[in-house]
Design an enzyme around this catalytic site. Structure first.
Site, PDB file in Angstrom:
ATOM      1  N   GLU A 129      -3.667   7.325  -4.148  1.00  0.00           N
ATOM      2  CA  GLU A 129      -3.509   6.061  -3.420  1.00  0.00           C
ATOM      3  C   GLU A 129      -3.312   4.903  -4.391  1.00  0.00           C
ATOM      4  OE1 GLU A 129      -6.185   4.560   0.133  1.00  0.00           O
ATOM      5  OE2 GLU A 129      -6.937   3.795  -1.780  1.00  0.00           O
ATOM      6  N   TYR A 147       0.872  -1.179   0.000  1.00  0.00           N
ATOM      7  CA  TYR A 147       0.000   0.000   0.000  1.00  0.00           C
ATOM      8  C   TYR A 147       0.902   1.220   0.000  1.00  0.00           C
ATOM      9  CZ  TYR A 147      -3.318   3.495   1.604  1.00  0.00           C
ATOM     10  OH  TYR A 147      -4.096   4.628   1.695  1.00  0.00           O
TER      11      TYR A 147
END
Ligand code: GDP
Ligand code: MN
Length: 344
Positions: free
Chosen positions: A173, A97
């Site tokens: 993101e 991530y």
């Protein structure tokens, strides 16, 4: 504004970030990939698609058309996709991530990094590491967090920073950021939130007027004026055992045309069996709303039953217009909800 994944990936590609090869399909477009397997991804402005059936692997050409049709038909948290992204499959070694986002309280941009990315991260209690963008050691710190070599992440991070700034992002993101079996970092998913105040700098982006309509996946559509009215209407529906299809506060002063558009958008949501219109008119005029309703009856295809409660400014005029058009009005929100529950 949040961009759809395929659009976000286009912008990342412009900043030299590696994304899987892909093509966007709209309904009824015919296309056959040459190489299988491929991944089909529902283009809805919301995350968590993987767990909800919005990301599908297609093994061969015999399954392609049918799976594509399924993905187009499957609502994800109330959103039906207007397009589906068809991507080549990447060989995943590991999912990370990595994000950049503005921290308003600290007045700075931070990296958020975690070794454990992918669809589990939302339920994962491990906090993600925050590393300030202004930290000269950030490349090594992110590399350390992901447990990869600094030389591998530095070019990616440099490109991410360029993309973040040049697109006026609030959030960029990548989840998952995939390490492939071939040792490359690929952005397998992308979420970009662009600052609405920067619209004037980005004419090429698909800016839409924000309608304030939020799909909720239930069956009873709601149109109310004022957030309090909208919420109490939803509470009354929940209390009766129903589920609202949407949240919508039309605010004050909505005219006939705008109201008609709202009715169209709610009718387009999946599974709507009725719409409750609950208006306490101050600046808004009930007769304008009534004209919008009459226009909708004539023009909107598949308009579900409407249960209408209008109070306040120009109620009498609205009642006369609706009654002339043969459209009944309810005397209370309770009776609207009771009737809506019967039409589920
Ligand atoms: P989200 O659930 O809406 O965030 O959708 P993602 O695009 O993140 O996809 C969810 C999951 O599908 C990812 O975490 C991956 O595990 C998997 N996935 C996505 N693209 C690929 C791919 O090209 N190959 C493989 N093997 N898995 C993929
Ligand atoms: Mn994702």
């Amino acid at each position: 504004m949040q961009l759809l994944e395929y659009h976000a990936k286009d912008l990342l590609k412009n900043s030299s970030i590696t994304v899987p090869n892909g093509i966007v399909l709209h309904p009824n477009q015919t296309y056959q990939p040459e190489v299988f397997p491929v991944i089909l991804k529902s283009q809805v402005p919301i995350g968590g698609r993987g767990k909800l059936g919005g990301v599908k692997l297609v093994a061969n050409r015999f399954e392609f058309t049918q799976t594509l049709a399924q993905v187009f038909k499957l609502p994800i948290k109330g959103y039906l996709p207007e397009s589906v992204l068809v991507e080549s499959v990447i060989d995943i070694e590991h999912e990370y991530y990595l994000a950049l986002r503005i921290d308003r309280d600290e007045r700075r941009v931070d990296y958020l990094a975690s070794k454990n990315g992918g669809i589990q991260i939302e339920t994962n209690n491990e906090p993600v590491k925050q590393i300030p963008l202004h930290d000269p050691m950030r490349f090594a710190l992110v590399a350390n967090e992901l447990q990869v070599h600094t030389d591998l992440v530095t070019p990616l991070m440099t490109s991410l920073e360029e993309a973040f700034i040049s697109n006026d992002c609030l959030l960029l993101e990548i989840n998952p950021l995939v390490l492939t079996k071939q040792g490359r970092l690929v952005a397998a998913d992308a979420k970009l939130l662009i600052d609405d105040n920067a619209q004037f700098r980005h004419d090429n982006l698909p800016w839409k007027e924000s309608s304030g309509l939020k799909p909720l996946g239930g069956t009873i559509g709601v149109i109310a004026n004022g957030a309090g009215m909208a919420m109490s209407t939803m509470d009354t529906i929940y209390a009766a055992g129903g589920k609202p299809a949407n949240f919508l506060d039309i605010g004050g002063g909505t005219g006939e045309q705008v109201f008609l558009k709202y009715l169209e958008s709610i009718t387009d949501l999946p599974n709507v069996t009725s719409i409750i219109i609950n208006i306490f008119a101050g600046i808004t005029r009930c007769d304008e709303i009534a004209k919008g309703i009459i226009a909708a009856k004539q023009r909107v295809n598949n308009l579900p039953p409407l249960y209408i409660r209008l109070e306040g400014t120009n109620r009498a005029e609205a009642a006369a217009l609706l009654s002339a058009a043969g459209i009944p009005m309810e005397h209370s929100l309770r009776s609207c909800v009771e009737k809506a529950m019967r039409s589920i």
